[in-house]
Design a protein around this motif. Structure first.
Motif, PDB file in Angstrom:
ATOM      1  N   THR A  76      31.575  31.517  48.436  1.00 11.16           N
ATOM      2  CA  THR A  76      31.063  32.441  47.430  1.00 11.16           C
ATOM      3  C   THR A  76      31.425  31.984  46.027  1.00 11.16           C
ATOM      4  OG1 THR A  76      31.317  34.241  49.026  1.00 11.16           O
ATOM      5  CG2 THR A  76      31.001  34.865  46.733  1.00 11.16           C
ATOM      6  N   GLY A  77      32.580  31.358  45.877  1.00 11.28           N
ATOM      7  CA  GLY A  77      33.060  30.939  44.565  1.00 11.28           C
ATOM      8  C   GLY A  77      33.926  32.019  43.956  1.00 11.28           C
ATOM      9  N   SER A  97      33.263  41.113  36.793  1.00 10.52           N
ATOM     10  CA  SER A  97      33.527  41.374  38.211  1.00 10.52           C
ATOM     11  C   SER A  97      34.785  42.214  38.393  1.00 10.52           C
ATOM     12  CB  SER A  97      33.655  40.052  38.973  1.00 10.52           C
ATOM     13  OG  SER A  97      34.827  39.353  38.582  1.00 10.52           O
ATOM     14  N   GLN A  98      35.813  41.975  37.580  1.00 15.02           N
ATOM     15  CA  GLN A  98      37.046  42.749  37.699  1.00 15.02           C
ATOM     16  C   GLN A  98      36.902  44.138  37.095  1.00 15.02           C
ATOM     17  OE1 GLN A  98      40.919  40.999  37.066  1.00 15.02           O
ATOM     18  NE2 GLN A  98      40.032  38.953  36.910  1.00 15.02           N
ATOM     19  N   ARG A  99      36.223  44.228  35.970  1.00 17.05           N
ATOM     20  CA  ARG A  99      36.096  45.512  35.274  1.00 17.05           C
ATOM     21  C   ARG A  99      35.234  46.497  36.048  1.00 17.05           C
ATOM     22  NH1 ARG A  99      39.122  48.053  31.454  1.00 17.05           N
ATOM     23  NH2 ARG A  99      37.852  49.543  30.270  1.00 17.05           N
ATOM     24  N   ALA A 141      39.943  44.266  40.506  1.00 17.86           N
ATOM     25  CA  ALA A 141      40.457  42.907  40.659  1.00 17.86           C
ATOM     26  C   ALA A 141      40.274  42.418  42.097  1.00 17.86           C
ATOM     27  CB  ALA A 141      41.927  42.853  40.252  1.00 17.86           C
ATOM     28  N   ASP A 142      39.664  41.238  42.221  1.00 11.81           N
ATOM     29  CA  ASP A 142      39.518  40.524  43.498  1.00 11.81           C
ATOM     30  C   ASP A 142      38.616  41.239  44.505  1.00 11.81           C
ATOM     31  OD1 ASP A 142      41.316  38.693  42.434  1.00 11.81           O
ATOM     32  OD2 ASP A 142      43.052  39.719  43.315  1.00 11.81           O
ATOM     33  N   GLN A 143      37.877  42.272  44.059  1.00 11.38           N
ATOM     34  CA  GLN A 143      36.958  42.939  44.970  1.00 11.38           C
ATOM     35  C   GLN A 143      35.617  42.225  45.057  1.00 11.38           C
ATOM     36  OE1 GLN A 143      37.811  45.673  46.907  1.00 11.38           O
ATOM     37  NE2 GLN A 143      39.836  45.145  46.119  1.00 11.38           N
ATOM     38  N   LEU A 144      35.209  41.602  43.953  1.00 11.74           N
ATOM     39  CA  LEU A 144      33.926  40.905  43.924  1.00 11.74           C
ATOM     40  C   LEU A 144      34.149  39.509  43.347  1.00 11.74           C
ATOM     41  CD1 LEU A 144      30.822  41.241  44.374  1.00 11.74           C
ATOM     42  CD2 LEU A 144      30.678  41.727  41.926  1.00 11.74           C
ATOM     43  N   GLY A 164      31.558  34.272  41.775  1.00 13.99           N
ATOM     44  CA  GLY A 164      30.348  33.579  42.176  1.00 13.99           C
ATOM     45  C   GLY A 164      29.186  34.513  42.459  1.00 13.99           C
ATOM     46  N   VAL A 165      29.481  35.739  42.899  1.00 16.76           N
ATOM     47  CA  VAL A 165      28.407  36.716  43.133  1.00 16.76           C
ATOM     48  C   VAL A 165      27.766  37.118  41.811  1.00 16.76           C
ATOM     49  CG1 VAL A 165      27.881  39.011  44.019  1.00 16.76           C
ATOM     50  CG2 VAL A 165      29.521  37.557  45.229  1.00 16.76           C
ATOM     51  N   VAL A 166      28.599  37.360  40.794  1.00 14.97           N
ATOM     52  CA  VAL A 166      28.084  37.761  39.480  1.00 14.97           C
ATOM     53  C   VAL A 166      27.242  36.646  38.875  1.00 14.97           C
ATOM     54  CG1 VAL A 166      28.715  38.502  37.152  1.00 14.97           C
ATOM     55  CG2 VAL A 166      30.037  39.303  39.116  1.00 14.97           C
TER      56      VAL A 166
END
Length: 345
Positions: free
Chosen positions: A195-196, A309-311, A315-318, A321-323
């Motif tokens: 995913t990255g 992604s964190q906001r 944190a670390d949920q997404l 690489g998905v964003v």
């Protein structure tokens, strides 16, 4: 308003200065640094930007110094270096191929690095360090294979892109096969890596990236003039004294190294290498490869995407690489529509 200005050096040389491009570079650097400070302060233990700056200057308390310097700063530095490497690598591939779609994402370098990592994960259950080495070897091997297969009295843009697309399809099929024969634990680990992500990155990933950039970035920028002339065509470039194949091979090796090392450090972060050069060119409105603006744009894009992604998701949920994949996919569709309307595809 004039965007170009001639500057005479003390040695009597005349240098053309693109004021707009320089302004864009400075603004992108400022944006990347500002996003980095905000990102360092984001997490389960939020830290105001002012405290982040004081801690980086050595005036924070013990708790803040541990969180900032040991936990969050390495992740942000990896994000900056990976984004810069992908932005510069993407600009090189697009300039060499003379095609806006000529990026590592399309050419299959990310898939090649993924194949190397999957071999280590699935077949050998290797450690994180071995996965990094496998990804680097896979990316380099794929880049060499694409170059050799595209060679026919030289490497030309569309042939390079077409060969890259074909190699990408083959390697993607191999990756799918490796996932099907893996057990559930290795498959889950592999999917997370594919995913990255910047999660869990530390100083061990920072130093190799920093040393590589310290060597390759000046080397690439030193050949920016030759690369710009090569965009006029091989025959014109050769007539102007450019050793076309030598410069092309050198810059492609540099682009492959930048992309493979960035992928090994953070996984195949999608579309940064594709979008950063195009966005940089639209901001500078300048012809040519726009190497330095692309580098700065890649760094700013990746740290901003990591902050989003964190906001938004915690944190670390997404994974980042998905964003970048979602944003890059939208941009790719827009680019294809624009190129079709212009009659270029």
């Amino acid at each position: 308003m004039k965007t170009n200005r001639a500057v005479r050096t003390p040695g009597g040389l005349s240098v053309r200065l693109d004021v707009r491009a320089l302004t864009v570079v400075l603004l992108l650097l400022a944006a990347a640094l500002a996003a980095s400070v905000v990102l360092i302060g984001t997490g389960d233990f939020p830290i105001p930007a002012g405290d982040v700056l004081r801690t980086l200057a050595g005036d924070g308390d013990a708790g803040q110094e541990f969180i900032v310097n040991e936990l969050r700063l390495p992740r942000v530095l990896v994000g900056l270096l990976v984004g810069a490497s992908l932005g510069l690598g993407g600009a090189l591939f697009q300039a060499v191929s003379r095609n806006p779609l000529g990026s590592p994402d399309i050419l299959g370098l990310g898939q090649g690095a993924t194949a190397g990592a999957l071999v280590v994960i699935v077949l050998f259950s290797g450690s994180a360090e071995l996965v990094t080495v496998g990804a680097l070897v896979g990316g380099l091997a794929t880049g060499i294979a694409i170059y050799l297969l595209a060679w026919k009295r030289g490497v030309h843009g569309y042939r390079l892109v077409l060969v890259g697309i074909g190699v990408s399809a083959i390697v993607t099929a191999v990756n799918g096969y490796l996932l099907t024969i893996s057990d559930i634990v290795d498959a889950a680990r592999a999917v997370v890596w594919m995913t990255g992500s910047l999660s869990g990155r530390d100083w061990d990933q920072v130093w190799p990236l920093l040393m590589l950039c310290a060597v390759l970035v000046p080397l690439v920028l030193a050949n920016a003039r030759e690369l710009r002339m090569m965009e006029m065509g091989d025959e014109v470039s050769h007539a102007l004294g450019v050793r076309v194949e030598r410069v092309r091979a050198l810059l492609m090796i540099a682009a492959v190294l930048l992309t493979a090392t960035a992928t090994a450090a953070a996984g195949p972060v999608s579309f940064v290498a594709l979008t950063a050069p195009q966005l940089a060119r639209r901001l500078t409105r300048s012809p040519g490869p726009n190497l330095l603006p692309s580098l700065c744009m890649g760094a700013a894009l990746l740290v901003t995407a990591d902050w989003v992604s964190q906001r938004v998701f915690g944190a670390d949920q997404l994974p980042v690489g998905v964003v970048t994949g979602v944003l890059g996919g939208v941009y790719l569709l827009w680019l294809l529509v624009t190129e079709r309307k212009a009659g270029r595809i």
